[in-house]
Design a protein around this motif. Structure first.
Motif, PDB file in Angstrom:
ATOM      1  N   TRP A   4       0.627  -1.169   0.256  1.00  0.00           N
ATOM      2  CA  TRP A   4      -0.143  -0.049  -0.284  1.00  0.00           C
ATOM      3  C   TRP A   4       0.773   1.136   0.242  1.00  0.00           C
ATOM      4  CZ3 TRP A   4      -5.418  -0.345   0.195  1.00  0.00           C
ATOM      5  CH2 TRP A   4      -5.963  -1.261   0.621  1.00  0.00           C
ATOM      6  N   THR A   5       0.344   2.135  -1.001  1.00  0.00           N
ATOM      7  CA  THR A   5       0.752   3.027  -0.721  1.00  0.00           C
ATOM      8  C   THR A   5       0.240   4.499   0.648  1.00  0.00           C
ATOM      9  OG1 THR A   5      -0.605   4.979  -1.599  1.00  0.00           O
ATOM     10  CG2 THR A   5       1.813   3.621  -2.997  1.00  0.00           C
ATOM     11  N   ASP A   6       0.652   5.161   1.187  1.00  0.00           N
ATOM     12  CA  ASP A   6      -0.864   6.053   1.824  1.00  0.00           C
ATOM     13  C   ASP A   6      -1.112   6.919   1.528  1.00  0.00           C
ATOM     14  OD1 ASP A   6       1.941   6.807   4.419  1.00  0.00           O
ATOM     15  OD2 ASP A   6       3.078   7.269   3.697  1.00  0.00           O
ATOM     16  N   GLY A   7      -1.290   6.913   0.200  1.00  0.00           N
ATOM     17  CA  GLY A   7      -2.479   7.697   0.071  1.00  0.00           C
ATOM     18  C   GLY A   7      -3.571   6.700   0.346  1.00  0.00           C
ATOM     19  N   GLY A   8      -3.398   5.227  -0.395  1.00  0.00           N
ATOM     20  CA  GLY A   8      -4.649   4.431  -0.373  1.00  0.00           C
ATOM     21  C   GLY A   8      -5.180   4.093   0.901  1.00  0.00           C
ATOM     22  N   THR A  68      -6.992   7.008   1.958  1.00  0.00           N
ATOM     23  CA  THR A  68      -8.693   6.560   1.317  1.00  0.00           C
ATOM     24  C   THR A  68      -9.382   5.255   2.522  1.00  0.00           C
ATOM     25  OG1 THR A  68      -7.623   7.365  -0.388  1.00  0.00           O
ATOM     26  CG2 THR A  68     -10.086   6.566  -0.582  1.00  0.00           C
ATOM     27  N   LEU A  69      -7.994   4.539   2.394  1.00  0.00           N
ATOM     28  CA  LEU A  69      -9.315   3.428   3.238  1.00  0.00           C
ATOM     29  C   LEU A  69      -9.737   3.278   4.582  1.00  0.00           C
ATOM     30  CD1 LEU A  69      -9.834  -0.362   2.996  1.00  0.00           C
ATOM     31  CD2 LEU A  69      -7.227  -0.414   4.272  1.00  0.00           C
ATOM     32  N   GLU A  70      -8.858   4.327   5.109  1.00  0.00           N
ATOM     33  CA  GLU A  70      -9.056   4.917   7.078  1.00  0.00           C
ATOM     34  C   GLU A  70     -11.184   4.974   6.939  1.00  0.00           C
ATOM     35  OE1 GLU A  70      -4.786   4.531   8.996  1.00  0.00           O
ATOM     36  OE2 GLU A  70      -5.384   6.377   7.835  1.00  0.00           O
ATOM     37  N   GLN A  71     -11.093   5.937   5.270  1.00  0.00           N
ATOM     38  CA  GLN A  71     -11.732   7.239   6.072  1.00  0.00           C
ATOM     39  C   GLN A  71     -13.136   6.210   5.048  1.00  0.00           C
ATOM     40  OE1 GLN A  71     -10.430  10.380   2.703  1.00  0.00           O
ATOM     41  NE2 GLN A  71      -8.525  11.105   4.577  1.00  0.00           N
ATOM     42  N   ARG A 100     -13.544   2.155   4.195  1.00  0.00           N
ATOM     43  CA  ARG A 100     -13.426   1.129   4.404  1.00  0.00           C
ATOM     44  C   ARG A 100     -13.466   1.137   5.637  1.00  0.00           C
ATOM     45  NH1 ARG A 100     -13.056  -2.879   0.453  1.00  0.00           N
ATOM     46  NH2 ARG A 100     -14.163  -4.306   1.802  1.00  0.00           N
ATOM     47  N   LEU A 101     -12.969   1.927   7.036  1.00  0.00           N
ATOM     48  CA  LEU A 101     -12.678   1.296   7.769  1.00  0.00           C
ATOM     49  C   LEU A 101     -13.739   2.662   8.455  1.00  0.00           C
ATOM     50  CD1 LEU A 101      -8.528   1.178   8.689  1.00  0.00           C
ATOM     51  CD2 LEU A 101     -10.683  -0.603   8.252  1.00  0.00           C
ATOM     52  N   GLY A 102     -14.435   3.714   7.978  1.00  0.00           N
ATOM     53  CA  GLY A 102     -15.074   4.509   8.954  1.00  0.00           C
ATOM     54  C   GLY A 102     -14.549   5.353   9.723  1.00  0.00           C
ATOM     55  N   GLY A 103     -13.558   5.452   9.532  1.00  0.00           N
ATOM     56  CA  GLY A 103     -12.453   6.887  10.564  1.00  0.00           C
ATOM     57  C   GLY A 103     -11.608   5.915  10.823  1.00  0.00           C
ATOM     58  N   ARG A 104     -11.148   5.053  11.177  1.00  0.00           N
ATOM     59  CA  ARG A 104     -10.562   4.423  11.865  1.00  0.00           C
ATOM     60  C   ARG A 104      -9.501   4.379  11.209  1.00  0.00           C
ATOM     61  NH1 ARG A 104      -8.075  -0.645  13.468  1.00  0.00           N
ATOM     62  NH2 ARG A 104      -9.120  -1.387  11.100  1.00  0.00           N
ATOM     63  N   PRO A 164      -5.521  -4.868   5.299  1.00  0.00           N
ATOM     64  CA  PRO A 164      -6.262  -4.168   5.872  1.00  0.00           C
ATOM     65  C   PRO A 164      -7.405  -3.814   6.162  1.00  0.00           C
ATOM     66  CG  PRO A 164      -4.880  -2.229   4.571  1.00  0.00           C
ATOM     67  CD  PRO A 164      -4.959  -3.493   3.397  1.00  0.00           C
ATOM     68  N   HIS A 165      -8.193  -4.079   5.207  1.00  0.00           N
ATOM     69  CA  HIS A 165      -9.700  -3.291   5.149  1.00  0.00           C
ATOM     70  C   HIS A 165     -10.463  -4.519   6.274  1.00  0.00           C
ATOM     71  CE1 HIS A 165      -9.069  -6.465   1.525  1.00  0.00           C
ATOM     72  NE2 HIS A 165     -10.389  -7.011   1.835  1.00  0.00           N
ATOM     73  N   LEU A 166      -9.950  -5.940   6.251  1.00  0.00           N
ATOM     74  CA  LEU A 166      -9.908  -6.490   7.209  1.00  0.00           C
ATOM     75  C   LEU A 166      -9.901  -6.786   8.703  1.00  0.00           C
ATOM     76  CD1 LEU A 166      -9.130 -10.105   4.737  1.00  0.00           C
ATOM     77  CD2 LEU A 166     -11.765  -8.612   4.899  1.00  0.00           C
ATOM     78  N   ASP A 167      -9.478  -5.484   8.394  1.00  0.00           N
ATOM     79  CA  ASP A 167      -8.963  -5.752  10.117  1.00  0.00           C
ATOM     80  C   ASP A 167      -9.804  -4.738  11.245  1.00  0.00           C
ATOM     81  OD1 ASP A 167      -6.079  -5.989   9.494  1.00  0.00           O
ATOM     82  OD2 ASP A 167      -5.560  -3.572  10.106  1.00  0.00           O
ATOM     83  N   GLN A 168      -9.758  -5.498  12.049  1.00  0.00           N
ATOM     84  CA  GLN A 168     -11.122  -5.801  13.853  1.00  0.00           C
ATOM     85  C   GLN A 168     -12.369  -6.002  12.959  1.00  0.00           C
ATOM     86  OE1 GLN A 168      -9.329  -5.424  16.730  1.00  0.00           O
ATOM     87  NE2 GLN A 168      -7.754  -5.384  15.300  1.00  0.00           N
ATOM     88  N   SER A 169     -12.397  -7.139  12.514  1.00  0.00           N
ATOM     89  CA  SER A 169     -13.329  -7.591  11.728  1.00  0.00           C
ATOM     90  C   SER A 169     -13.326  -9.073  11.361  1.00  0.00           C
ATOM     91  CB  SER A 169     -13.892  -6.556   9.805  1.00  0.00           C
ATOM     92  OG  SER A 169     -15.497  -7.503  10.071  1.00  0.00           O
ATOM     93  N   TYR A 170     -12.008  -9.334  10.958  1.00  0.00           N
ATOM     94  CA  TYR A 170     -12.162 -11.367  11.298  1.00  0.00           C
ATOM     95  C   TYR A 170     -10.823 -10.875  12.481  1.00  0.00           C
ATOM     96  CZ  TYR A 170     -14.882 -11.359   6.710  1.00  0.00           C
ATOM     97  OH  TYR A 170     -16.164 -11.374   5.540  1.00  0.00           O
ATOM     98  N   THR A 171     -11.547 -12.583  12.799  1.00  0.00           N
ATOM     99  CA  THR A 171     -10.558 -12.628  13.780  1.00  0.00           C
ATOM    100  C   THR A 171      -8.864 -12.848  12.774  1.00  0.00           C
ATOM    101  OG1 THR A 171     -11.685 -13.017  15.490  1.00  0.00           O
ATOM    102  CG2 THR A 171      -9.471 -14.826  15.675  1.00  0.00           C
TER     103      THR A 171
END
Length: 222
Positions: A138-142, A145-148, A150-154, A171-178
């Motif tokens: 990933w890049t910082d920009g990517g 965008t993901l934080e804003q 898929r991660l709902g601001g987290r 990272p879009h799976l974090d805290q959603s799948y164990t």
């Protein structure tokens, strides 16, 4: 003096056993080579269930039935053992689920071992199905965008962002799948399996990719 030796030996054995408990590893054999996976003690329910199934040879001859390049490779459906070519897979497993065990420091870097699940509201895991992350770099920009989106601001921790940029992951799976383990050897095997041709729908590999698992024993306590 000699009377203290049994006590010292006992302390040594307890220490060695504890160390072995903290370093549980599984060897996963495939046609493309072997992976070694370390299981996390922070997720004891998933760890113990996985070890139980490996000891029972539950996973032997099962398929990696869902493969998506730059994302993950998935297996653990008992129905895949004797599945006919083209058969839909992914719904099988034991008649129980495992409660979610999310940990902030366990995330979907490349090689992460995660528990598959359906869309149950408690996000409980399948009793047997798992996936191993390939992901992408990933890049910082990517990641911003993901934080804003898929991660709902987290916000992702800084150290995890660096891993996602250098090594890759999903990272879009974090805290959603164990996440309950991590590949420590055999990353090339993930890439080889992920690169295999698949068919839609279901992303099942055209050629069957079977697995076998064994516990990697450490001392005689494992």
């Amino acid at each position: 003096m000699h009377r203290k030796l049994p006590v010292l030996w006992l302390l040594l054995l307890v220490s060695m056993a504890a160390q072995a408990q903290r370093n549980r590893k599984v060897k996963l054999y495939t046609p493309y080579g072997k992976m070694v996976i370390r299981l996390y003690d922070q997720t004891p329910k998933h760890r113990d269930n996985f070890i139980k199934l490996v000891k029972q040879h539950y996973y032997d001859s099962l398929l990696f039935h869902r493969v998506i390049q730059h994302f993950m490779i998935q297996g653990g459906d008992p129905g895949s053992r004797r599945a006919q070519p083209g058969a839909a897979l992914g719904n099988g497993g034991p008649d129980y689920r495992i409660p979610a065990e999310f940990q902030l420091d366990l995330y979907h870097r490349k090689g992460a071992l995660g528990a598959a699940r359906d869309n149950n509201p408690a996000k409980e895991s399948s009793g047997s199905q798992f996936y191993i992350v390939q992901g992408k770099k990933w890049t910082d920009g990517g990641l911003d965008t993901l934080e804003q989106t898929r991660l709902g601001g987290r916000k992702l921790p800084v150290d995890q962002r660096e891993v996602y940029k250098e090594w890759g992951g999903s990272p879009h799976l974090d805290q959603s799948y164990t996440v309950f383990g991590q590949v420590v050897k055999g990353f090339h095997v993930i890439d080889s399996i992920a690169a295999q041709p698949t068919k839609k729908p279901g992303d099942r590999p055209v050629e069957d990719i079977r697995m076998k698992m064994r516990l990697k024993k450490k001392f005689f306590f494992f």
